[in-house]
Design a protein around this motif. Structure first.
Motif, mmCIF file in Angstrom:
data_model
loop_
_atom_site.group_PDB
_atom_site.id
_atom_site.type_symbol
_atom_site.label_atom_id
_atom_site.label_comp_id
_atom_site.label_asym_id
_atom_site.label_seq_id
_atom_site.Cartn_x
_atom_site.Cartn_y
_atom_site.Cartn_z
ATOM 1 N N LEU A 47 0.815 -1.221 0.000
ATOM 2 C CA LEU A 47 0.000 0.000 0.000
ATOM 3 C C LEU A 47 0.847 1.267 0.000
ATOM 4 O O LEU A 47 0.471 2.278 0.592
ATOM 5 N N GLY A 48 1.973 1.236 -0.690
ATOM 6 C CA GLY A 48 2.703 2.464 -0.954
ATOM 7 C C GLY A 48 2.117 3.167 -2.166
ATOM 8 O O GLY A 48 1.194 2.673 -2.822
ATOM 9 N N THR A 49 2.673 4.323 -2.501
ATOM 10 C CA THR A 49 2.188 5.078 -3.657
ATOM 11 C C THR A 49 2.340 4.265 -4.940
ATOM 12 O O THR A 49 1.496 4.344 -5.839
ATOM 13 N N THR A 50 3.412 3.461 -5.034
ATOM 14 C CA THR A 50 3.622 2.620 -6.212
ATOM 15 C C THR A 50 2.481 1.629 -6.393
ATOM 16 O O THR A 50 2.225 1.165 -7.503
ATOM 17 N N GLY A 51 1.774 1.324 -5.318
ATOM 18 C CA GLY A 51 0.616 0.444 -5.386
ATOM 19 C C GLY A 51 -0.659 1.126 -5.820
ATOM 20 O O GLY A 51 -1.739 0.528 -5.713
ATOM 21 N N GLU A 52 -0.564 2.371 -6.333
ATOM 22 C CA GLU A 52 -1.729 3.142 -6.800
ATOM 23 C C GLU A 52 -2.787 3.294 -5.705
ATOM 24 O O GLU A 52 -3.992 3.256 -5.964
ATOM 25 N N THR A 53 -2.334 3.505 -4.491
ATOM 26 C CA THR A 53 -3.268 3.606 -3.366
ATOM 27 C C THR A 53 -4.289 4.737 -3.489
ATOM 28 O O THR A 53 -5.396 4.592 -2.954
ATOM 29 N N PRO A 54 -3.973 5.858 -4.165
ATOM 30 C CA PRO A 54 -5.027 6.871 -4.297
ATOM 31 C C PRO A 54 -6.265 6.374 -5.038
ATOM 32 O O PRO A 54 -7.337 6.977 -4.920
ATOM 33 N N SER A 57 -10.052 1.628 -2.867
ATOM 34 C CA SER A 57 -10.995 1.849 -1.767
ATOM 35 C C SER A 57 -10.388 1.326 -0.472
ATOM 36 O O SER A 57 -9.429 0.542 -0.481
ATOM 37 N N LYS A 58 -10.956 1.742 0.649
ATOM 38 C CA LYS A 58 -10.450 1.239 1.938
ATOM 39 C C LYS A 58 -10.636 -0.273 2.041
ATOM 40 O O LYS A 58 -9.779 -0.972 2.584
ATOM 41 N N GLU A 59 -11.735 -0.775 1.497
ATOM 42 C CA GLU A 59 -11.972 -2.215 1.548
ATOM 43 C C GLU A 59 -10.906 -2.954 0.736
ATOM 44 O O GLU A 59 -10.398 -4.001 1.159
ATOM 45 N N GLU A 60 -10.536 -2.405 -0.423
ATOM 46 C CA GLU A 60 -9.491 -3.021 -1.236
ATOM 47 C C GLU A 60 -8.141 -2.965 -0.531
ATOM 48 O O GLU A 60 -7.365 -3.932 -0.583
ATOM 49 N N LYS A 61 -7.851 -1.857 0.131
ATOM 50 C CA LYS A 61 -6.584 -1.748 0.852
ATOM 51 C C LYS A 61 -6.479 -2.814 1.938
ATOM 52 O O LYS A 61 -5.429 -3.456 2.103
ATOM 53 N N ILE A 62 -7.556 -3.001 2.683
ATOM 54 C CA ILE A 62 -7.551 -4.012 3.744
ATOM 55 C C ILE A 62 -7.380 -5.410 3.152
ATOM 56 O O ILE A 62 -6.612 -6.233 3.662
ATOM 57 N N VAL A 79 5.863 -4.033 5.718
ATOM 58 C CA VAL A 79 5.587 -2.654 6.141
ATOM 59 C C VAL A 79 4.291 -2.225 5.467
ATOM 60 O O VAL A 79 4.109 -2.432 4.258
ATOM 61 N N ALA A 80 3.378 -1.638 6.235
ATOM 62 C CA ALA A 80 2.076 -1.223 5.714
ATOM 63 C C ALA A 80 2.055 0.280 5.465
ATOM 64 O O ALA A 80 2.458 1.058 6.333
ATOM 65 N N GLY A 81 1.585 0.681 4.300
ATOM 66 C CA GLY A 81 1.443 2.094 3.995
ATOM 67 C C GLY A 81 0.107 2.632 4.489
ATOM 68 O O GLY A 81 -0.951 2.131 4.099
ATOM 69 N N VAL A 82 0.167 3.631 5.358
ATOM 70 C CA VAL A 82 -1.043 4.317 5.841
ATOM 71 C C VAL A 82 -0.715 5.796 5.844
ATOM 72 O O VAL A 82 -0.116 6.308 6.800
ATOM 73 N N GLY A 83 -1.072 6.481 4.777
ATOM 74 C CA GLY A 83 -0.720 7.896 4.655
ATOM 75 C C GLY A 83 -1.869 8.720 4.127
ATOM 76 O O GLY A 83 -2.840 8.185 3.587
ATOM 77 N N GLY A 84 -1.736 10.034 4.263
ATOM 78 C CA GLY A 84 -2.774 10.939 3.778
ATOM 79 C C GLY A 84 -2.611 12.316 4.369
ATOM 80 O O GLY A 84 -1.652 12.605 5.093
ATOM 81 N N ASN A 85 -3.569 13.178 4.085
ATOM 82 C CA ASN A 85 -3.466 14.565 4.542
ATOM 83 C C ASN A 85 -4.573 14.955 5.513
ATOM 84 O O ASN A 85 -4.786 16.138 5.771
#
Length: 293
Positions: A47-54, A57-62, A79-85
């Motif tokens: 779930l880094g940016t390379t994983g197209e996380t933007p 959906s949250k369900e897909e991320k989980i 390592v889990a990516g959890v980022g945002g603004n």
């Protein structure tokens, strides 16, 4: 054991494979996970940016995170990516995402709203206090629009107990050296710039969280290991063969470049979610030529 000991070497920021209908291709994700582990990466980043996380959906991320734990099966750290603004939303995510099997949380500095250095400090302090796992800062001003200055990084490293490291991708060697000079002994410092990691290791960096390690994991991990052993003759020899690949990976955008490489290697289909699109045909032909050579 500190993150500096656990995550020394090459981490790979995994892409998210999609099928032709735009759904997550979990079979291809399993293939990729096995490929990078077999070829020497020390850990994976989900779930880094390379994983197209933007675009997820949250369900897909989980689902991706749980699937990654299952298929990695303890062979390397995750390592889990959890980022945002939105600080409060991230605190909510830290409480509700499946993070028990994660070694650490990689969290990008807030993007678009461009907070002050004090705002960045307080954002990360709040995340660290809420997080069940150590936080790895991620400074990538080319994406966020705001550089996290060395002084802010060092303040977080020294003053906030649950801050364990940084992925530094400011493309600024002097800033890297300032952080390395004054970091706490336990504090992990890894590169986020594949094309700079070799000289950065000569300054004392502990490795990299890489895009290139998706598609060229054996060569790239060999180069990083040589650099960490201060065998820069060998590291340079390998790195010289990767310079064209670095250009092709990032010439248009990430992950279009790396997905083109992985598609040509037969590991995934070359599908992305809008607004990302596949690499242009002229660059794709250069990827094919590079891999043939």
């Amino acid at each position: 054991m500190s993150l500096r000991q656990t995550l020394r070497g090459t981490g790979v920021a995994l892409v998210t494979p999609f099928n032709a209908s735009g759904k997550i291709d979990f079979f291809a994700l399993e293939t990729l996970i096995n490929y990078v582990i077999k070829n020497g990466v020390e850990y994976v980043v989900s779930l880094g940016t390379t994983g197209e996380t933007p675009t997820l959906s949250k369900e897909e991320k989980i689902d991706i995170l749980q699937f990654t734990y299952e298929k990695v099966d303890g062979r390397v750290p995750v390592v889990a990516g959890v980022g945002g603004n939105n600080t409060q939303e991230l605190i909510h995510d830290l409480h509700h995402y499946p993070l028990e099997k994660a070694t650490a949380i990689l969290s990008a500095s807030p993007y678009y709203n461009k907070p002050s250095q004090e705002g960045i400090f307080l954002h990360y302090k709040a995340l660290a206090e809420a997080s069940p796992k150590p936080i790895i800062l991620y400074n990538v001003p080319g994406r966020t629009g705001r550089n996290m200055e060395a002084a802010t990084t060092l303040r977080l490293a020294h003053e906030v107990p649950n801050i364990g490291g940084i992925k530094e991708a400011a493309n600024n060697m002097v800033q890297c050296m300032q952080i390395l000079k004054d970091r706490p002994e336990h504090f992990l410092v890894v590169s986020g710039d594949d094309d700079l990691v070799m000289p950065q290791m000569s300054c004392g960096m502990d490795g990299v969280i890489s895009v290139a390690a998706n598609c060229l994991p054996r060569k790239f991990t060999d180069m990083v290991r040589a650099g960490l052993a201060f065998d820069f003759g060998k590291a340079k020899e390998i790195n010289d063969t990767l310079l064209e690949a670095y250009y092709l990976l990032f010439a248009e955008n990430n992950p279009s470049g790396v997905k083109a490489f992985l598609s040509e290697l037969g590991l995934i289909e070359n599908n992305l979610r809008l607004p990302m699109v596949p690499l242009s045909e002229s660059l794709r032909e250069k990827v094919v030529a590079y891999l043939r050579n």
